[in-house]
Design a protein around this motif. Sequence first.
Motif, PDB file in Angstrom:
ATOM      1  N   PRO A   1     -84.375  53.951  32.132  1.00 41.00           N
ATOM      2  CA  PRO A   1     -84.175  55.311  31.636  1.00 41.00           C
ATOM      3  C   PRO A   1     -83.100  56.047  32.425  1.00 41.00           C
ATOM      4  CG  PRO A   1     -86.089  55.268  33.051  1.00 41.00           C
ATOM      5  CD  PRO A   1     -85.576  53.843  32.997  1.00 41.00           C
ATOM      6  N   ALA A   2     -82.461  56.986  31.758  1.00 38.33           N
ATOM      7  CA  ALA A   2     -81.515  57.846  32.469  1.00 38.33           C
ATOM      8  C   ALA A   2     -82.259  58.829  33.361  1.00 38.33           C
ATOM      9  CB  ALA A   2     -80.646  58.591  31.464  1.00 38.33           C
ATOM     10  N   THR A   3     -83.469  59.219  32.926  1.00 32.88           N
ATOM     11  CA  THR A   3     -84.257  60.223  33.646  1.00 32.88           C
ATOM     12  C   THR A   3     -85.413  59.547  34.368  1.00 32.88           C
ATOM     13  OG1 THR A   3     -83.706  61.822  31.912  1.00 32.88           O
ATOM     14  CG2 THR A   3     -85.551  62.368  33.381  1.00 32.88           C
ATOM     15  N   ASN A   4     -85.602  59.909  35.625  1.00 32.13           N
ATOM     16  CA  ASN A   4     -86.671  59.295  36.404  1.00 32.13           C
ATOM     17  C   ASN A   4     -88.044  59.629  35.809  1.00 32.13           C
ATOM     18  OD1 ASN A   4     -87.495  57.702  38.585  1.00 32.13           O
ATOM     19  ND2 ASN A   4     -87.972  59.490  39.815  1.00 32.13           N
ATOM     20  N   GLY A   5     -88.894  58.626  35.718  1.00 38.26           N
ATOM     21  CA  GLY A   5     -90.247  58.841  35.228  1.00 38.26           C
ATOM     22  C   GLY A   5     -90.365  59.033  33.733  1.00 38.26           C
ATOM     23  N   ALA A   6     -89.350  58.644  32.997  1.00 39.92           N
ATOM     24  CA  ALA A   6     -89.402  58.804  31.537  1.00 39.92           C
ATOM     25  C   ALA A   6     -90.252  57.708  30.899  1.00 39.92           C
ATOM     26  CB  ALA A   6     -87.996  58.784  30.958  1.00 39.92           C
ATOM     27  N   ASP A   7     -90.794  58.033  29.727  1.00 36.94           N
ATOM     28  CA  ASP A   7     -91.653  57.097  28.985  1.00 36.94           C
ATOM     29  C   ASP A   7     -90.877  56.477  27.826  1.00 36.94           C
ATOM     30  OD1 ASP A   7     -93.603  58.263  30.584  1.00 36.94           O
ATOM     31  OD2 ASP A   7     -94.298  59.597  28.987  1.00 36.94           O
ATOM     32  N   LEU A   8     -91.077  55.186  27.594  1.00 38.19           N
ATOM     33  CA  LEU A   8     -90.534  54.558  26.382  1.00 38.19           C
ATOM     34  C   LEU A   8     -91.534  54.781  25.259  1.00 38.19           C
ATOM     35  CD1 LEU A   8     -88.340  52.798  25.023  1.00 38.19           C
ATOM     36  CD2 LEU A   8     -89.750  50.816  25.606  1.00 38.19           C
ATOM     37  N   LYS A   9     -91.050  55.309  24.146  1.00 33.06           N
ATOM     38  CA  LYS A   9     -91.935  55.637  23.029  1.00 33.06           C
ATOM     39  C   LYS A   9     -91.449  54.957  21.752  1.00 33.06           C
ATOM     40  CE  LYS A   9     -94.014  59.775  24.795  1.00 33.06           C
ATOM     41  NZ  LYS A   9     -94.912  60.831  24.331  1.00 33.06           N
ATOM     42  N   VAL A  10     -92.377  54.837  20.807  1.00 32.00           N
ATOM     43  CA  VAL A  10     -92.050  54.191  19.538  1.00 32.00           C
ATOM     44  C   VAL A  10     -92.582  55.035  18.385  1.00 32.00           C
ATOM     45  CG1 VAL A  10     -94.157  52.757  19.523  1.00 32.00           C
ATOM     46  CG2 VAL A  10     -92.129  52.007  18.255  1.00 32.00           C
ATOM     47  N   GLY A  11     -91.787  55.074  17.315  1.00 30.80           N
ATOM     48  CA  GLY A  11     -92.204  55.741  16.088  1.00 30.80           C
ATOM     49  C   GLY A  11     -91.935  54.845  14.892  1.00 30.80           C
ATOM     50  N   PHE A  12     -92.651  55.098  13.799  1.00 31.80           N
ATOM     51  CA  PHE A  12     -92.573  54.241  12.612  1.00 31.80           C
ATOM     52  C   PHE A  12     -92.211  55.073  11.383  1.00 31.80           C
ATOM     53  CE2 PHE A  12     -95.585  52.523  15.643  1.00 31.80           C
ATOM     54  CZ  PHE A  12     -95.173  51.195  15.765  1.00 31.80           C
ATOM     55  N   ARG A  13     -91.370  54.501  10.538  1.00 34.72           N
ATOM     56  CA  ARG A  13     -90.886  55.183   9.348  1.00 34.72           C
ATOM     57  C   ARG A  13     -91.670  54.704   8.129  1.00 34.72           C
ATOM     58  NH1 ARG A  13     -84.594  55.059   7.314  1.00 34.72           N
ATOM     59  NH2 ARG A  13     -85.404  53.536   5.843  1.00 34.72           N
ATOM     60  N   ASP A  14     -92.184  55.633   7.338  1.00 33.43           N
ATOM     61  CA  ASP A  14     -93.054  55.234   6.217  1.00 33.43           C
ATOM     62  C   ASP A  14     -92.601  55.801   4.886  1.00 33.43           C
ATOM     63  OD1 ASP A  14     -93.645  57.838   6.775  1.00 33.43           O
ATOM     64  OD2 ASP A  14     -95.816  57.600   6.671  1.00 33.43           O
ATOM     65  N   GLY A  15     -91.308  55.797   4.682  1.00 31.46           N
ATOM     66  CA  GLY A  15     -90.822  56.207   3.368  1.00 31.46           C
ATOM     67  C   GLY A  15     -89.696  57.206   3.420  1.00 31.46           C
ATOM     68  N   SER A  16     -89.745  58.108   4.369  1.00 34.28           N
ATOM     69  CA  SER A  16     -88.645  59.050   4.517  1.00 34.28           C
ATOM     70  C   SER A  16     -87.726  58.554   5.630  1.00 34.28           C
ATOM     71  CB  SER A  16     -89.189  60.439   4.867  1.00 34.28           C
ATOM     72  OG  SER A  16     -89.686  60.441   6.182  1.00 34.28           O
ATOM     73  N   THR A  17     -86.833  59.395   6.073  1.00 38.67           N
ATOM     74  CA  THR A  17     -85.947  59.004   7.166  1.00 38.67           C
ATOM     75  C   THR A  17     -86.539  59.364   8.527  1.00 38.67           C
ATOM     76  OG1 THR A  17     -84.774  61.114   6.971  1.00 38.67           O
ATOM     77  CG2 THR A  17     -83.882  59.235   5.749  1.00 38.67           C
ATOM     78  N   ALA A  18     -87.682  60.043   8.510  1.00 39.71           N
ATOM     79  CA  ALA A  18     -88.311  60.437   9.773  1.00 39.71           C
ATOM     80  C   ALA A  18     -89.268  59.344  10.249  1.00 39.71           C
ATOM     81  CB  ALA A  18     -89.068  61.746   9.577  1.00 39.71           C
ATOM     82  N   TYR A  19     -89.333  59.195  11.545  1.00 39.40           N
ATOM     83  CA  TYR A  19     -90.225  58.187  12.141  1.00 39.40           C
ATOM     84  C   TYR A  19     -91.537  58.894  12.495  1.00 39.40           C
ATOM     85  CZ  TYR A  19     -86.067  55.335  12.273  1.00 39.40           C
ATOM     86  OH  TYR A  19     -84.951  54.618  11.913  1.00 39.40           O
ATOM     87  N   ASP A  20     -92.263  59.288  11.476  1.00 41.92           N
ATOM     88  CA  ASP A  20     -93.398  60.178  11.683  1.00 41.92           C
ATOM     89  C   ASP A  20     -94.674  59.674  11.019  1.00 41.92           C
ATOM     90  OD1 ASP A  20     -92.676  60.488   9.071  1.00 41.92           O
ATOM     91  OD2 ASP A  20     -92.564  62.679   9.117  1.00 41.92           O
ATOM     92  N   ALA A  21     -94.797  58.374  10.896  1.00 40.07           N
ATOM     93  CA  ALA A  21     -96.024  57.840  10.307  1.00 40.07           C
ATOM     94  C   ALA A  21     -97.220  58.244  11.169  1.00 40.07           C
ATOM     95  CB  ALA A  21     -95.939  56.316  10.201  1.00 40.07           C
ATOM     96  N   THR A  22     -98.290  58.641  10.528  1.00 43.50           N
ATOM     97  CA  THR A  22     -99.505  59.075  11.228  1.00 43.50           C
ATOM     98  C   THR A  22    -100.165  57.890  11.923  1.00 43.50           C
ATOM     99  OG1 THR A  22     -99.866  60.831   9.628  1.00 43.50           O
ATOM    100  CG2 THR A  22    -101.781  60.094  10.900  1.00 43.50           C
ATOM    101  N   LYS A  23    -100.529  58.116  13.187  1.00 50.46           N
ATOM    102  CA  LYS A  23    -101.074  57.014  13.990  1.00 50.46           C
ATOM    103  C   LYS A  23    -102.370  57.431  14.690  1.00 50.46           C
ATOM    104  CE  LYS A  23     -97.142  57.004  16.124  1.00 50.46           C
ATOM    105  NZ  LYS A  23     -96.417  57.811  15.126  1.00 50.46           N
ATOM    106  N   THR A  24    -103.275  56.473  14.807  1.00 55.03           N
ATOM    107  CA  THR A  24    -104.407  56.593  15.726  1.00 55.03           C
ATOM    108  C   THR A  24    -104.339  55.393  16.657  1.00 55.03           C
ATOM    109  OG1 THR A  24    -105.794  57.816  14.176  1.00 55.03           O
ATOM    110  CG2 THR A  24    -106.921  56.612  15.931  1.00 55.03           C
ATOM    111  N   THR A  25    -104.437  55.643  17.969  1.00 58.03           N
ATOM    112  CA  THR A  25    -104.125  54.586  18.944  1.00 58.03           C
ATOM    113  C   THR A  25    -105.084  54.616  20.138  1.00 58.03           C
ATOM    114  OG1 THR A  25    -102.625  55.981  20.231  1.00 58.03           O
ATOM    115  CG2 THR A  25    -101.672  54.795  18.372  1.00 58.03           C
TER     116      THR A  25
END
Lengths: 219, 227
Positions: free
Chosen positions: A79-103
């Motif tokens: 990461p460029a920033t110390n202590g940053a988190d790698l995150k993932v998002g999923f696309r479900d039809g639109s251009t936004a990676y905003d699929a609803t998740k329970t994890t």
Amino acid sequence: MAFTKYNYNSFDLTTAASKGLSFNSDADGFETSSGGSMTLIKTLTASSSATLSFVNGSSDVVLDSTYPIYLFKFISIHPATNGADLKVGFRDGSTAYDATKTTTYFSAYHNEAGDTSGLAYDDGEDLAQSANFQNICKSIGNGNDESGSGFLYLFNPSSTTFVKHFISNAASYEANDYILNIYTAGYCNVTAAIDGVQFSMNTGNIDAGTIKLYGIKDS
Amino acid sequence: MALSKVNFNSMNVTPSASKAIKFNSSNNGLEAGDLGGNLVLLATQTASSSATLSFTSSIDSTYKEYIFKCISMHPASDSQRFQFQADTGTNTNYNQTITSTSFRASHTEADATAGPSYKTATDQAQGTAFQTIGESTGNANDESTSGTLHVFEPSSTTFVKHFIATNNSSSAADNSQQDFKAGYFNTTTALTIVQFKMSSGNIDAGTIKMYGVLSWHLQNIIIIVLI
């Protein structure tokens, strides 16, 4: 004397793109063949990148019903920033990676000083019916030799019947000199097909690192 | 009648050493490509009352990830830890600095106990010992440990080298134990060799396969044509 060379259509079989040629099971003819069960689809390399995105049908990415399981390998994510988190998002039809998740999210931790270790569920990093990106590699240090690596399986993203499960395991060289062994799993609670996956840090860019997308067939 | 055979240079494709011939991505020509899938078997070591099993070649920048499949590792002595270490260059001390985590899910055959727990005895904090990846493996005839070890980018001279291991063991106390270990070799020197052993006694039997995960597109297949 002219030298005759055999062309792709000189053989007694129906050709197929990106396939090889082999003897058939009776050894009395030819057939097209594929490689092993795990096929590299796409490699993205970060260079001060805000996001790394894999979108079906774009830039040679396949993320559809071609494979029942897709595997992402993320290697030396810095990461460029110390202590940053790698995150993932999923696309479900639109251009936004905003699929609803329970994890779920839990990790084992141990510091270089050897005085702190443990196994803990982290309810600050799980999601309950949220469109937010999911943390899969937490608090990565940005020291020159620090990074995070791991993998994420996405199951049956093209299903329009079932939710889409994913499972990830990562090792993070944490900003305070811990090793974190992180387990994340969950599902995109949508029946629309997932056709895109995007990785980003929760803050700042992905300074360096590689993410590879593989398709796993017949599994 | 003499049999005419098609030679390597009879195809309308530029030959490339150790590559196969395949149809190109547009399906309108031939091209040279790699054989097999993206998981390439590099070496197999089979234990036979072996003190150690070592992989001393093929670990370099060719692959960004190496996978070791440890199959039915059977200790000569009861209740042993199955372990690994690595080293750099031409060194063979197997004593690289490791910081790691260790936890386990276990369940007894008697269904008496079950649950996850952190295992401080088998984590390391800047330690140079062999890293345990399978624990308490029994040496009864049917007991063993099996699992997978991933080592990421061992050739990096920039980053530490991460590893992630998951093993299941049939323990000496008749538990099913799934061990989760992960950590990093805290060095920016490239790792070149990897060794496995039991914490005490020989590896009586078992097989370890080392794979490289290829970093480029692969398709098949060899083409052999007789006319």
